[in-house]
Design an enzyme around this catalytic site. Sequence first.
Site, short mmCIF file in Angstrom:
data_model
loop_
_atom_site.label_atom_id
_atom_site.label_comp_id
_atom_site.label_asym_id
_atom_site.label_seq_id
_atom_site.Cartn_x
_atom_site.Cartn_y
_atom_site.Cartn_z
N ASP A 39 -58.96 40.46 -3.69
CA ASP A 39 -57.84 41.35 -4.03
C ASP A 39 -56.54 40.56 -4.11
O ASP A 39 -56.23 39.76 -3.23
CB ASP A 39 -57.67 42.42 -2.95
CG ASP A 39 -58.88 43.32 -2.80
OD1 ASP A 39 -60.01 42.84 -2.99
OD2 ASP A 39 -58.69 44.50 -2.46
N HIS A 60 -53.61 42.48 -5.62
CA HIS A 60 -52.69 43.62 -5.45
C HIS A 60 -51.24 43.33 -5.86
O HIS A 60 -50.31 43.60 -5.09
CB HIS A 60 -52.73 44.10 -4.00
CG HIS A 60 -53.89 45.01 -3.71
ND1 HIS A 60 -54.09 46.21 -4.35
CD2 HIS A 60 -54.95 44.87 -2.86
CE1 HIS A 60 -55.19 46.78 -3.91
NE2 HIS A 60 -55.75 45.98 -3.01
N ASP A 103 -59.10 44.72 -8.00
CA ASP A 103 -57.84 45.09 -7.34
C ASP A 103 -56.72 44.12 -7.69
O ASP A 103 -56.12 43.47 -6.82
CB ASP A 103 -58.04 45.19 -5.82
CG ASP A 103 -58.68 46.51 -5.42
OD1 ASP A 103 -59.16 47.23 -6.32
OD2 ASP A 103 -58.70 46.83 -4.22
N ASP A 140 -51.38 47.49 -8.03
CA ASP A 140 -51.02 48.46 -6.98
C ASP A 140 -50.52 47.76 -5.72
O ASP A 140 -50.96 46.68 -5.36
CB ASP A 140 -52.19 49.39 -6.62
CG ASP A 140 -52.38 50.52 -7.63
OD1 ASP A 140 -51.39 50.90 -8.27
OD2 ASP A 140 -53.52 51.00 -7.78
N ARG A 141 -49.62 48.45 -5.07
CA ARG A 141 -49.03 48.05 -3.78
C ARG A 141 -48.05 46.89 -3.88
O ARG A 141 -46.98 46.94 -3.29
CB ARG A 141 -50.12 47.73 -2.75
CG ARG A 141 -50.91 48.96 -2.30
CD ARG A 141 -51.65 48.69 -0.98
NE ARG A 141 -52.18 49.91 -0.42
CZ ARG A 141 -53.44 50.29 -0.48
NH1 ARG A 141 -54.32 49.53 -1.11
NH2 ARG A 141 -53.85 51.41 0.06
N ASN A 187 -61.68 49.14 -7.08
CA ASN A 187 -61.36 50.57 -6.97
C ASN A 187 -59.91 50.87 -7.35
O ASN A 187 -59.54 52.03 -7.51
CB ASN A 187 -61.64 51.08 -5.56
CG ASN A 187 -60.78 50.40 -4.50
OD1 ASN A 187 -60.82 49.18 -4.35
ND2 ASN A 187 -60.01 51.18 -3.76
N HIS A 188 -59.08 49.82 -7.52
CA HIS A 188 -57.70 50.05 -7.97
C HIS A 188 -57.55 49.85 -9.48
O HIS A 188 -56.44 50.00 -10.00
CB HIS A 188 -56.72 49.17 -7.21
CG HIS A 188 -56.35 49.74 -5.88
ND1 HIS A 188 -55.24 50.53 -5.68
CD2 HIS A 188 -56.99 49.67 -4.68
CE1 HIS A 188 -55.19 50.90 -4.42
NE2 HIS A 188 -56.24 50.39 -3.79
N HIS A 248 -67.08 44.16 -6.13
CA HIS A 248 -65.81 44.39 -5.43
C HIS A 248 -66.01 45.00 -4.05
O HIS A 248 -65.44 44.52 -3.06
CB HIS A 248 -64.90 45.30 -6.25
CG HIS A 248 -63.61 45.59 -5.54
ND1 HIS A 248 -62.61 44.66 -5.41
CD2 HIS A 248 -63.17 46.71 -4.89
CE1 HIS A 248 -61.61 45.17 -4.71
NE2 HIS A 248 -61.92 46.41 -4.39
N ARG A 275 -64.39 56.53 4.28
CA ARG A 275 -63.44 56.54 3.16
C ARG A 275 -63.63 57.78 2.27
O ARG A 275 -62.74 58.13 1.51
CB ARG A 275 -63.64 55.30 2.28
CG ARG A 275 -63.21 53.97 2.87
CD ARG A 275 -63.46 52.89 1.83
NE ARG A 275 -63.22 51.54 2.29
CZ ARG A 275 -62.07 50.87 2.11
NH1 ARG A 275 -61.07 51.46 1.52
NH2 ARG A 275 -61.96 49.63 2.52
N HIS A 318 -62.26 43.93 -1.26
CA HIS A 318 -62.03 45.33 -0.91
C HIS A 318 -61.40 45.57 0.45
O HIS A 318 -60.75 46.60 0.66
CB HIS A 318 -63.36 46.09 -1.02
CG HIS A 318 -63.25 47.58 -0.98
ND1 HIS A 318 -62.31 48.29 -1.70
CD2 HIS A 318 -64.00 48.52 -0.32
CE1 HIS A 318 -62.48 49.58 -1.49
NE2 HIS A 318 -63.50 49.74 -0.66
#
Length: 715
Positions: free
Chosen positions: A81, A83, A110, A113-114, A142-143, A191, A250, A277
């Site tokens: 990730d 991000h 990923d 995001d963030r 998942n992002h 992932h 989750r 992840h």
Amino acid sequence: MNRKQTLLQLDPLYSGASLAEGEKITMKFVMRLLDSFLKEKALHYRYAIIIVKEMLALLKKTPSLQKVNIPEGGQLVVVGDTHGQLSDVATLLKLGGMPSNKNVYVFNGDFVDRGEQSLEVLFLIYSMKLALPNRVFLNRGNHELRRMNEKYGFLDDVLDEYDEEMYEVIVSTFNWIPFSTLINEKVLVIHGGLFQFDDVTIEELSNLNEERGQNIPRKSKLTRRSQFLVENMMWSDPDPNIHSWTESVRGAGIIFGAQHTYDFLKLNNLECIIRSHQMVDAGYQQLFNNRCITIFSASYYGGTNENQGAILIYKHGQKDWTAPEFKTYYAENMVKNEQQRKQEQMNETLNKLFARIFEHRHELRLEYQKKANENGVVSLTVWGRVLQAITGLTIQWNTFLPYLAKIEEGGGINYSKFLSQFQISAEKGFMRLWQQDVVRTICELILAKFANLKTAFKALDADGNGSLSYDEFHAALVDIDCGLADRQIADFMTSMDKNQDGSIDFKEFKERFELTNRKIRLKEETLRHIKRVQDGIAKKKLSVKKAFLLFDADGNHRVSYREFTRILKKEFDGHSYSQEQRRDLFNFIDDNESGSISYKEFKMAFDPNFEKKVSDWEMEMMQRVFDTIRRSRVQLNALFRSMDKNNHGTVSPTEFKSALEGMNHLLSHSISDVQLNKLTDTVPKDEKNFIMYNQFLQSFNVERIAPKKSKSKRS
């Protein structure tokens, strides 16, 4: 000129990365793009739309499972990730080398995001893929999902910089990103993790084209086996305490254990799986005899964690696939000039020192007490040696002296002043409400047992010497079950010890409690009357001092009841008050029951800023609680996320309290039940009465409150 033409029009002052007419995206362009991004130059719409549209066309040609072999004499790098943290991507490319024919990359999802530079990270990764399509591979995380982008910031990033059409094209690219990569037929890179089925084969993963080019539904909407496989690959997590597998907290994917992993590997003749992840402190984690490897590449994740980032490297001719090379790092910002870099490093170091001093302030205080003179001062040598011994940091403390402490006029450092500078800043308004509520409870407990503050002080002063020692104060608060832990009581006393002599006299005791004491005995009706007088003073544009002089008709620096009622009626609509209400108001302001009001008493009642000046000590008293939560942020975040089954970023008040109670149990009840209950009541909630836990966890940061400089008098 229409809107589209306007977007494509190049500003003459544009200095970011560019492509000449008909120029192909190559690694030369990638280097220009990276350099431009590190100089904080955005990519023009004209070039951004070229990248995403070419990427969409390329992704539509890729299979759902990509197969790659490590080139002879080369290596393969797996990235976890990122991000939107560009500095991490720049750092890992420096450590792993830029992609080339001999240097293969797998970016394991990923990307966005963030982080604050999601667009830059995405365009850079996409450009590398376009430049070297057979040497750069992408897995979907998942992002790379519309609903996550709308929740965690990427949608806003795109709309702020470009437009909705750009966002839709990017989401389309996400929908076509492959789900997995197979390295040398021996290592599967996905992932999230494994599946809720026991018979999943590599062949089946190679035939998931039905799920390409579309959004992944929520778990409750899944119907086909292939949908569950994709959702599992993007969301599942390993757990060493699980044997086979179980449902995930989750609300998506599964939790899988060692046996489930071994069975999958044996069925498919694989050596191990690599997944991402999950943030792990070291940047990587090896589970199940190294058969399941987690790689996470965003260091200082989200700006609230202190984890390292890492990349995983396999060399050509790798014999043991469970023993790759790991390179770990904290991201470096390579665009800053040397002076900026040094300043940032200094700030980072200071923040860590502030936190370390704050965490050990109780032990430091006890050690300094043994070595200080009668004025509470220690020499610079002692100051540094004690810091080194207690914090365990072997550094040249005197180098940081100007940033940490002030030398007294006679030399040396007043240790109490030094330690009291370091606080956790409670940025949110709810913190003050919480503090006031807890302090009010303590005062109520004291006043419920004693008639007034003077009686309380005498009762607490066991040896009758006119001051409260730590032992006396501690014993008294424990006796009334005040709701504070032992070390909190020590901090409470320190905050009250205004002259910092190691004990509390009645003046200090009274000053710290009297405002809260006044609030407790204040009638709701009287509070409204005080507010009306405050508003009247403001309306007349009078200072509190001038208002007092208005009431003090005979100029003797005291306001009698007669003077008070006369001016109240004449200037502040006092005719609407009954005689009993006027008397209650006067008696409340006359705090020492002398029969007249002094300027100090008048100011306490009518200066709206007076409460702020007096109640700042409450912050100091709560520092122990704040620190307990601050140091447990990573664990609390994990607990909250496990409860947040729909990934909304919120938990119910019951779940919130349960997580805090779990943390508190592990920490031997550092926070009292009183504080936990009041915290749950006062923490901000959304319209559905749920608590936004990320906002809560980001409220605790250690900072140095530098001593105020005294104002020089004008000549």
